[in-house]
Design an enzyme around this catalytic site. Structure first.
Site, PDB file in Angstrom:
ATOM      1  N   GLY A  35       0.840  -1.190   0.000  1.00 43.53           N
ATOM      2  CA  GLY A  35       0.000   0.000   0.000  1.00 43.53           C
ATOM      3  C   GLY A  35       0.872   1.234   0.000  1.00 43.53           C
ATOM      4  N   ALA A  77      11.573  -0.303  -5.254  1.00 48.21           N
ATOM      5  CA  ALA A  77      12.650   0.605  -4.876  1.00 48.21           C
ATOM      6  C   ALA A  77      12.729   0.785  -3.369  1.00 48.21           C
ATOM      7  CB  ALA A  77      12.444   1.956  -5.553  1.00 48.21           C
ATOM      8  N   TYR A 107       8.491  -3.739   4.670  1.00 47.92           N
ATOM      9  CA  TYR A 107       8.099  -4.014   3.282  1.00 47.92           C
ATOM     10  C   TYR A 107       9.341  -4.105   2.402  1.00 47.92           C
ATOM     11  CZ  TYR A 107       6.025  -3.153  -1.342  1.00 47.92           C
ATOM     12  OH  TYR A 107       5.667  -3.227  -2.669  1.00 47.92           O
ATOM     13  N   ASN A 136       7.287   3.566  -7.864  1.00 51.26           N
ATOM     14  CA  ASN A 136       6.058   4.361  -7.778  1.00 51.26           C
ATOM     15  C   ASN A 136       5.240   4.353  -9.071  1.00 51.26           C
ATOM     16  OD1 ASN A 136       6.504   5.535  -5.051  1.00 51.26           O
ATOM     17  ND2 ASN A 136       8.300   6.409  -6.040  1.00 51.26           N
ATOM     18  N   LYS A 150      -1.321   5.413  -3.210  1.00 51.69           N
ATOM     19  CA  LYS A 150      -0.034   6.086  -3.377  1.00 51.69           C
ATOM     20  C   LYS A 150      -0.250   7.593  -3.418  1.00 51.69           C
ATOM     21  CE  LYS A 150       2.221   2.203  -3.765  1.00 51.69           C
ATOM     22  NZ  LYS A 150       3.005   1.873  -4.966  1.00 51.69           N
ATOM     23  N   ALA A 151       0.876   8.328  -3.346  1.00 53.17           N
ATOM     24  CA  ALA A 151       0.813   9.780  -3.213  1.00 53.17           C
ATOM     25  C   ALA A 151       0.023  10.473  -4.320  1.00 53.17           C
ATOM     26  CB  ALA A 151       2.228  10.353  -3.129  1.00 53.17           C
ATOM     27  N   LYS A 158      -7.623  14.317  -2.167  1.00 55.88           N
ATOM     28  CA  LYS A 158      -7.744  15.390  -1.174  1.00 55.88           C
ATOM     29  C   LYS A 158      -8.176  16.708  -1.833  1.00 55.88           C
ATOM     30  CE  LYS A 158      -4.300  13.486   2.036  1.00 55.88           C
ATOM     31  NZ  LYS A 158      -2.962  13.702   2.662  1.00 55.88           N
ATOM     32  N   GLN A 177      10.441  16.954  -0.168  1.00 55.93           N
ATOM     33  CA  GLN A 177      10.783  15.597  -0.601  1.00 55.93           C
ATOM     34  C   GLN A 177      10.408  15.395  -2.066  1.00 55.93           C
ATOM     35  OE1 GLN A 177       8.449  16.408   1.583  1.00 55.93           O
ATOM     36  NE2 GLN A 177       6.604  15.169   1.368  1.00 55.93           N
ATOM     37  N   THR A 178      11.116  14.499  -2.724  1.00 60.44           N
ATOM     38  CA  THR A 178      10.862  14.201  -4.135  1.00 60.44           C
ATOM     39  C   THR A 178      10.635  12.706  -4.300  1.00 60.44           C
ATOM     40  OG1 THR A 178      13.225  13.918  -4.616  1.00 60.44           O
ATOM     41  CG2 THR A 178      12.284  16.115  -4.944  1.00 60.44           C
TER      42      THR A 178
END
Length: 211
Positions: A35, A77, A107, A136, A150-151, A158, A177-178
């Site tokens: 997740g 990754a 994970y 990702n 995921k982001a 949102k 952050q990237t």
């Protein structure tokens, strides 16, 4: 021909009929207990994540080792050392930086273990394996709510749920952050190319563009 066998909590049954295994030329192993950050990094699900995903891979390999279909394993990754990814401007996720190992989550540790598991079956039982480390992956039909998203999907949700008059949303981290993201269609093409190649891996499948 693609057939999916699931048992309790999504694990493969302990025994798959031999006549069915013999019909497989290629197996794409995408199954895992996974997740987004809201699920993986809290620590509340570590035991399930490690047990479920490791059991899936152990059962798959035990069932196919005598028939040797080509099998693809989707790693992540997340298995790269945490200290290699602290600088948002120059993250270091080259394949040869995996060791000394220091993933930032259970994970990631399970993915690293499973990579070694598949490679050991390749060495000891001549099972032809292909391993890729995904970065990702996103796209339509992805999970977008419930804590496992995921982001990209979480931030879109949102924003979409804001009232018409506007408002604010919570974004985790310090805002600096990237991450790298790869569209699912490109992921599928790269995965298929790897499976058709003679390269075992592990190899990264992702984008070099940091967002």
């Amino acid at each position: 021909r693609v057939i999916e066998y699931k048992g309790q909590q999504g694990n493969l049954y302990n025994s798959v009929p031999n006549y069915l295994i013999e019909t497989f030329d290629e197996i794409y192993q995408f199954a895992a207990d996974m997740g987004g950050a809201g699920y993986i990094f809290t620590g509340e699900h570590d035991a399930d994540v490690m047990n479920n995903s490791a059991t899936i891979n152990l059962n798959i390999l035990r069932n196919v080792k005598d028939y040797k279909p080509k099998i693809f394993f989707s790693s992540s990754a997340c298995m790269y050392p945490e200290h290699n990814q602290l600088d948002p401007n120059t993250p270091d996720c080259r394949e040869d930086t995996a060791y000394p190992a220091n993933p930032d989550s259970e994970y990631g540790w399970e993915k690293l273990f499973s990579e070694r598991l598949y490679l050991s079956y390749h060495r000891n039982y001549d099972v032809p394996v292909r391993i890729a480390r995904y970065h990702n992956i996103f796209g339509p039909e992805g999970t977008w709510t419930g804590g496992r998203e995921k982001a990209p999907a979480a931030i879109c949700r949102k924003v979409a749920e804001l009232p018409k008059g506007g408002g604010s949303i919570e974004v985790w981290g310090d805002g600096l952050q990237t991450r790298s993201f790869l569209f699912v269609d490109e992921c599928v093409e790269a995965t298929y190319r790897l499976v058709q190649s003679d390269f075992t891996g592990p190899v990264n499948i992702g984008s070099e563009e940091m967002v």
